[in-house]
Design an enzyme around this catalytic site. Sequence first.
Site, PDB file in Angstrom:
ATOM      1  N   ARG A   1       0.827  -1.203   0.000  1.00 12.12           N
ATOM      2  CA  ARG A   1       0.000   0.000   0.000  1.00 12.12           C
ATOM      3  C   ARG A   1       0.863   1.256   0.000  1.00 12.12           C
ATOM      4  O   ARG A   1       1.900   1.309   0.652  1.00 12.12           O
ATOM      5  CB  ARG A   1      -0.909   0.030   1.244  1.00 12.12           C
ATOM      6  CG  ARG A   1      -2.161  -0.790   1.126  1.00 12.12           C
ATOM      7  CD  ARG A   1      -3.047  -0.641   2.333  1.00 12.12           C
ATOM      8  NE  ARG A   1      -2.376  -1.092   3.545  1.00 12.12           N
ATOM      9  CZ  ARG A   1      -1.798  -0.310   4.443  1.00 12.12           C
ATOM     10  NH1 ARG A   1      -1.847   1.003   4.297  1.00 12.12           N
ATOM     11  NH2 ARG A   1      -1.211  -0.811   5.488  1.00 12.12           N
TER      12      ARG A   1
ATOM     13  N   TYR B   1      -1.602  -3.469  -6.831  1.00 19.06           N
ATOM     14  CA  TYR B   1      -1.334  -4.333  -5.671  1.00 19.06           C
ATOM     15  C   TYR B   1      -2.330  -4.133  -4.522  1.00 19.06           C
ATOM     16  O   TYR B   1      -2.604  -3.002  -4.105  1.00 19.06           O
ATOM     17  CB  TYR B   1       0.087  -4.082  -5.145  1.00 19.06           C
ATOM     18  CG  TYR B   1       0.609  -5.251  -4.332  1.00 19.06           C
ATOM     19  CD1 TYR B   1       1.215  -6.330  -4.959  1.00 19.06           C
ATOM     20  CD2 TYR B   1       0.467  -5.291  -2.951  1.00 19.06           C
ATOM     21  CE1 TYR B   1       1.672  -7.418  -4.223  1.00 19.06           C
ATOM     22  CE2 TYR B   1       0.929  -6.372  -2.212  1.00 19.06           C
ATOM     23  CZ  TYR B   1       1.531  -7.438  -2.856  1.00 19.06           C
ATOM     24  OH  TYR B   1       1.982  -8.512  -2.129  1.00 19.06           O
TER      25      TYR B   1
ATOM     26  N   LYS C   1      -9.620  -2.071   1.823  1.00 22.56           N
ATOM     27  CA  LYS C   1      -9.326  -0.934   2.682  1.00 22.56           C
ATOM     28  C   LYS C   1     -10.084   0.321   2.256  1.00 22.56           C
ATOM     29  O   LYS C   1     -10.578   1.083   3.079  1.00 22.56           O
ATOM     30  CB  LYS C   1      -7.817  -0.661   2.708  1.00 22.56           C
ATOM     31  CG  LYS C   1      -7.006  -1.822   3.292  1.00 22.56           C
ATOM     32  CD  LYS C   1      -7.502  -2.143   4.645  1.00 22.56           C
ATOM     33  CE  LYS C   1      -7.176  -3.475   5.242  1.00 22.56           C
ATOM     34  NZ  LYS C   1      -5.885  -3.940   5.499  1.00 22.56           N
TER      35      LYS C   1
ATOM     36  N   HIS D   1     -10.635  -2.153  11.552  1.00 26.25           N
ATOM     37  CA  HIS D   1      -9.564  -3.022  11.038  1.00 26.25           C
ATOM     38  C   HIS D   1      -9.367  -4.167  12.035  1.00 26.25           C
ATOM     39  O   HIS D   1      -8.379  -4.187  12.773  1.00 26.25           O
ATOM     40  CB  HIS D   1      -8.287  -2.182  10.896  1.00 26.25           C
ATOM     41  CG  HIS D   1      -7.183  -2.849  10.140  1.00 26.25           C
ATOM     42  ND1 HIS D   1      -5.862  -2.482  10.284  1.00 26.25           N
ATOM     43  CD2 HIS D   1      -7.183  -3.829   9.221  1.00 26.25           C
ATOM     44  CE1 HIS D   1      -5.106  -3.225   9.495  1.00 26.25           C
ATOM     45  NE2 HIS D   1      -5.884  -4.047   8.842  1.00 26.25           N
TER      46      HIS D   1
ATOM     47  N   SER E   1      -1.415  -3.371  10.394  1.00 26.16           N
ATOM     48  CA  SER E   1      -1.067  -4.266   9.293  1.00 26.16           C
ATOM     49  C   SER E   1       0.157  -5.105   9.652  1.00 26.16           C
ATOM     50  O   SER E   1       1.138  -4.587  10.197  1.00 26.16           O
ATOM     51  CB  SER E   1      -0.777  -3.449   8.043  1.00 26.16           C
ATOM     52  OG  SER E   1      -1.920  -2.691   7.716  1.00 26.16           O
TER      53      SER E   1
ATOM     54  N   CYS F   1       0.563  -7.324  11.932  1.00 23.37           N
ATOM     55  CA  CYS F   1       0.808  -7.473  13.364  1.00 23.37           C
ATOM     56  C   CYS F   1       0.033  -8.628  13.978  1.00 23.37           C
ATOM     57  O   CYS F   1      -0.170  -8.680  15.187  1.00 23.37           O
ATOM     58  CB  CYS F   1       0.505  -6.167  14.083  1.00 23.37           C
ATOM     59  SG  CYS F   1       1.694  -4.878  13.689  1.00 23.37           S
TER      60      CYS F   1
ATOM     61  N   ASN G   1      -3.174 -14.534  11.936  1.00 18.67           N
ATOM     62  CA  ASN G   1      -2.686 -15.615  12.788  1.00 18.67           C
ATOM     63  C   ASN G   1      -3.592 -15.857  13.984  1.00 18.67           C
ATOM     64  O   ASN G   1      -3.918 -16.998  14.299  1.00 18.67           O
ATOM     65  CB  ASN G   1      -1.255 -15.322  13.251  1.00 18.67           C
ATOM     66  CG  ASN G   1      -0.247 -15.724  12.200  1.00 18.67           C
ATOM     67  OD1 ASN G   1       0.237 -16.846  12.202  1.00 18.67           O
ATOM     68  ND2 ASN G   1       0.028 -14.833  11.257  1.00 18.67           N
TER      69      ASN G   1
ATOM     70  N   ASP H   1      -9.558  -9.527   8.938  1.00 18.79           N
ATOM     71  CA  ASP H   1      -9.023  -8.191   8.663  1.00 18.79           C
ATOM     72  C   ASP H   1      -9.991  -7.046   8.952  1.00 18.79           C
ATOM     73  O   ASP H   1      -9.565  -5.995   9.393  1.00 18.79           O
ATOM     74  CB  ASP H   1      -8.569  -8.120   7.202  1.00 18.79           C
ATOM     75  CG  ASP H   1      -7.596  -6.983   6.921  1.00 18.79           C
ATOM     76  OD1 ASP H   1      -6.606  -6.853   7.667  1.00 18.79           O
ATOM     77  OD2 ASP H   1      -7.832  -6.207   5.974  1.00 18.79           O
TER      78      ASP H   1
ATOM     79  N   ARG I   1       1.980 -12.072  -0.414  1.00 16.97           N
ATOM     80  CA  ARG I   1       0.657 -12.410   0.136  1.00 16.97           C
ATOM     81  C   ARG I   1       0.018 -13.574  -0.605  1.00 16.97           C
ATOM     82  O   ARG I   1       0.338 -13.844  -1.762  1.00 16.97           O
ATOM     83  CB  ARG I   1      -0.267 -11.196   0.029  1.00 16.97           C
ATOM     84  CG  ARG I   1       0.262 -10.002   0.845  1.00 16.97           C
ATOM     85  CD  ARG I   1      -0.788  -9.328   1.628  1.00 16.97           C
ATOM     86  NE  ARG I   1      -0.206  -8.350   2.549  1.00 16.97           N
ATOM     87  CZ  ARG I   1      -0.745  -8.028   3.720  1.00 16.97           C
ATOM     88  NH1 ARG I   1      -1.851  -8.599   4.126  1.00 16.97           N
ATOM     89  NH2 ARG I   1      -0.169  -7.130   4.502  1.00 16.97           N
TER      90      ARG I   1
HETATM   91  P1  GTP Z   1      -2.473  -7.577   7.532  1.00 15.19           P
HETATM   92  O1  GTP Z   1      -2.999  -8.604   6.596  1.00 15.19           O
HETATM   93  O2  GTP Z   1      -1.402  -6.732   6.951  1.00 15.19           O
HETATM   94  O3  GTP Z   1      -3.554  -6.735   8.134  1.00 15.19           O
HETATM   95  O4  GTP Z   1      -1.677  -8.374   8.708  1.00 15.19           O
HETATM   96  P2  GTP Z   1      -2.170  -9.203   9.965  1.00 15.19           P
HETATM   97  O5  GTP Z   1      -2.454  -8.284  11.105  1.00 15.19           O
HETATM   98  O6  GTP Z   1      -3.238 -10.146   9.569  1.00 15.19           O
HETATM   99  O7  GTP Z   1      -0.848 -10.016  10.382  1.00 15.19           O
HETATM  100  P3  GTP Z   1      -0.487 -11.561  10.192  1.00 15.19           P
HETATM  101  O8  GTP Z   1      -1.303 -12.439  11.082  1.00 15.19           O
HETATM  102  O9  GTP Z   1      -0.475 -11.890   8.763  1.00 15.19           O
HETATM  103  O10 GTP Z   1       0.996 -11.579  10.756  1.00 15.19           O
HETATM  104  C1  GTP Z   1       2.008 -10.791  10.194  1.00 15.19           C
HETATM  105  C2  GTP Z   1       3.358 -11.305  10.586  1.00 15.19           C
HETATM  106  O11 GTP Z   1       3.477 -11.340  12.013  1.00 15.19           O
HETATM  107  C3  GTP Z   1       3.598 -12.718  10.096  1.00 15.19           C
HETATM  108  O12 GTP Z   1       4.915 -12.822   9.594  1.00 15.19           O
HETATM  109  C4  GTP Z   1       3.422 -13.565  11.329  1.00 15.19           C
HETATM  110  O13 GTP Z   1       4.201 -14.736  11.287  1.00 15.19           O
HETATM  111  C5  GTP Z   1       3.841 -12.630  12.460  1.00 15.19           C
HETATM  112  N1  GTP Z   1       3.091 -12.935  13.706  1.00 15.19           N
HETATM  113  C6  GTP Z   1       1.755 -13.147  13.817  1.00 15.19           C
HETATM  114  N2  GTP Z   1       1.408 -13.457  15.088  1.00 15.19           N
HETATM  115  C7  GTP Z   1       2.552 -13.441  15.804  1.00 15.19           C
HETATM  116  C8  GTP Z   1       2.854 -13.695  17.188  1.00 15.19           C
HETATM  117  O14 GTP Z   1       2.001 -14.002  18.023  1.00 15.19           O
HETATM  118  N3  GTP Z   1       4.161 -13.568  17.561  1.00 15.19           N
HETATM  119  C9  GTP Z   1       5.129 -13.245  16.662  1.00 15.19           C
HETATM  120  N4  GTP Z   1       6.385 -13.138  17.110  1.00 15.19           N
HETATM  121  N5  GTP Z   1       4.893 -13.004  15.360  1.00 15.19           N
HETATM  122  C10 GTP Z   1       3.622 -13.101  14.925  1.00 15.19           C
HETATM  123  C1  SPV Z   2      -3.070  -4.296   5.382  1.00 13.37           C
HETATM  124  O1  SPV Z   2      -2.091  -3.683   4.960  1.00 13.37           O
HETATM  125  O2  SPV Z   2      -3.606  -4.040   6.493  1.00 13.37           O
HETATM  126  C2  SPV Z   2      -3.636  -5.406   4.594  1.00 13.37           C
HETATM  127  C3  SPV Z   2      -3.112  -5.619   3.246  1.00 13.37           C
HETATM  128  O3  SPV Z   2      -4.549  -6.095   5.038  1.00 13.37           O
HETATM  129  S1  SPV Z   2      -3.782  -4.539   2.075  1.00 13.37           S
HETATM  130  O4  SPV Z   2      -5.000  -5.159   1.529  1.00 13.37           O
HETATM  131  O5  SPV Z   2      -2.790  -4.371   0.996  1.00 13.37           O
HETATM  132  O6  SPV Z   2      -4.129  -3.292   2.668  1.00 13.37           O
HETATM  133 MN    MN Z   3      -5.064  -5.567   7.205  1.00 10.25          MN
END
Ligand code: GTP
Ligand code: SPV
Ligand code: MN
Length: 605
Positions: free
Chosen positions: A81, A221, A230, A250, A272, A274, A278, A297, A388
């Site tokens: 983004r 992208y 978003k 979010h 994002s 964070c 997971n 999300d 992604r």
């Molecule tokens: P967006 O799609 O961008 O909104 O991201 P998200 O908030 O869904 O984050 P996501 O769960 O994809 O995790 C992003 C990164 O953080 C990944 O590389 C994960 O492996 C890492 N991660 C997720 N949960 C944890 C955790 O509990 N501990 C640690 N150390 N890393 C984590």
């Molecule tokens: C984020 O950045 O919080 C995402 C990926 O979930 S995007 O759709 O590119 O904004």
């Molecule tokens: Mn997101």
Amino acid sequence: MPTMSLKNKDTNSVTHQKIIEWVENIASLTQPDTIHWCDGSDKEAAHIYDLMLRNGTATQLNPNLRPNSYIVRSDPSDVARSEEKTFICSRRPEEAGPTNNWREPKAMHQHLQHLFAGAMHGRTMYVIPFSMGPMGSKMARMGVQVTDSPYVVAGMRIMTRMGAPALEYLADNRDFVACIHSVGCPLSEGQKDIPWPCNQQDKCIVHFPEERAIWSYGSGYGGNALLAKKCFALRIASHIARNEGWLAEHMLILKLTSPQNKAIYITAAFPSACGKTNLAMLEPSLNGWKVECIGDDIAWMHFGEDGRLYAINPEAGFFGVAPGTSMTSNPNAMRMLNSNCIFTNVATTENGDVWWEKMNAPPKKLTDWRGNTWTAKNESQAAHPNARFTVAATQCPALAKEWDDPRGVPISAILFGGRRATRTPLVCEALNWSHGVFLGSIVSSEKTAAAEGKTGSLRYDPMAMLPFCGYNMADHWAHWLHIGKRKGAQLPKIYAVNWFRKNKAGNFLWPGFSENSRVLKWIFERCTGQGGGHNTPIGTIPDPSNIDISGLNITEEIMQHLLKVDVDSWLHEEIPSIRQHYAQFGDDLPAELTSELSELQARLS
Ligand code: GTP
Ligand code: SPV
Ligand code: MN
């Protein structure tokens, strides 16, 4: 101008005059060669993927290893983004607030007319009617996106409920959010296309909240281009939600079931990359506990008749971060990625499968996200950090049966969190709603690769909405406070969590991932009137003994550290920095948050 047929062969239900006129207007501005109305059929999808294969945009992965899946490599200048190029064009700058890029609407419209003139020349313009949320749900909203990118069509097909049913629903002259997207790369007569067309010079992602319109130019992208996500479901929707008395956030949505088979629903806002995806589908390490996913999300929350907040996931798929995803960190995600996926900017193996950092031990030889040969000696990352996957929600083995319930699910707890290497404890419960809003307003996090720019630097990302709030952030806080005052409201409890504390050597102190279920258990106990804890100046914190660490290899000392409130540093570092963060909002800052800050200071002193 080439002749255009407004109806492709398979669509004969385009009766919504407003859409037809709107599409005709955009077409006469952007000058596509043809127009294709998307019906969402399998036949159409096959055509879109075939087009991407022939154009070199996509390569099919080994069907024996990863059936019906594709790898796409974007232009290296178009990988995340573009927050700098994201604009909110409300009438007055104060309505956008100090944390958004504001532009005057009229001047921006002129600029866009200029940018979009002839922008789709030589390309097909796809018209994508879609529903955000289960169609027909009172909480759902309709949109129509036009785009000249087949990759975006494929993405929208996974991420939203799109096609013929949506168009039919719209035929009743329903309102829709108008989403106009072009990669900004017109083709002249006979010019050959490139695998990832985009515009290196000009990119802009522009929102007109009052008009309910989005114009996005130059990028193909993710959040820049899948305008339902978003742009619509957060920036435009947050504006609508404020006017109508609901919340567009979010946030992931999960269902947590105890060994006694009692379930609660939780939403969580993390910035994002964070940890939302997971947490949303985690496999608890604690015996007997179950987490099921409703969304990863975005959450739209409305009051139900019983005064509780009900959440729906407006999306129908996941656009998730690939690096870091593994059978240890997120087995459910790995299972859902076995087939029917688009992978963007990951690495590929010699036998035609995908790979990314931390998936498992790196193979000796790979093709990296740019398409270059990569060997284990190579120091650069094989997958882009913001690589992604795009996959339908229904592929997730931990999907809750309520995930597309048009009534949504009643929320018991709202979590806020970010990446904080220091100070912020593992978990802390807000004293009440307005204190919870305060905790949301001071979410700060180290920057990740989900947005362009330097990663690692700490920034405030209130409610994890800094890049996604379609109006003044201070007004967003006021709206949250207002929500809390609704008569008869049965409000969720609010928590601040932080999975990302590090030691001096830079290693995570908390194991995270499936072990986060231990924190969820405490939250469950608090929500059902059991869990212990003690009051601290920043909120209620569990005693180390209140967190179930059975079977976990973690010392008492580390637990103490993770749950400690370092009064000195809160008082002398955090408080001044919150003051500075708040100062940018001037008189717009709700008085209640000023009081929350003073009360925190008083409790610390
Ligand atoms: P967006 O799609 O961008 O909104 O991201 P998200 O908030 O869904 O984050 P996501 O769960 O994809 O995790 C992003 C990164 O953080 C990944 O590389 C994960 O492996 C890492 N991660 C997720 N949960 C944890 C955790 O509990 N501990 C640690 N150390 N890393 C984590
Ligand atoms: C984020 O950045 O919080 C995402 C990926 O979930 S995007 O759709 O590119 O904004
Ligand atoms: Mn997101």
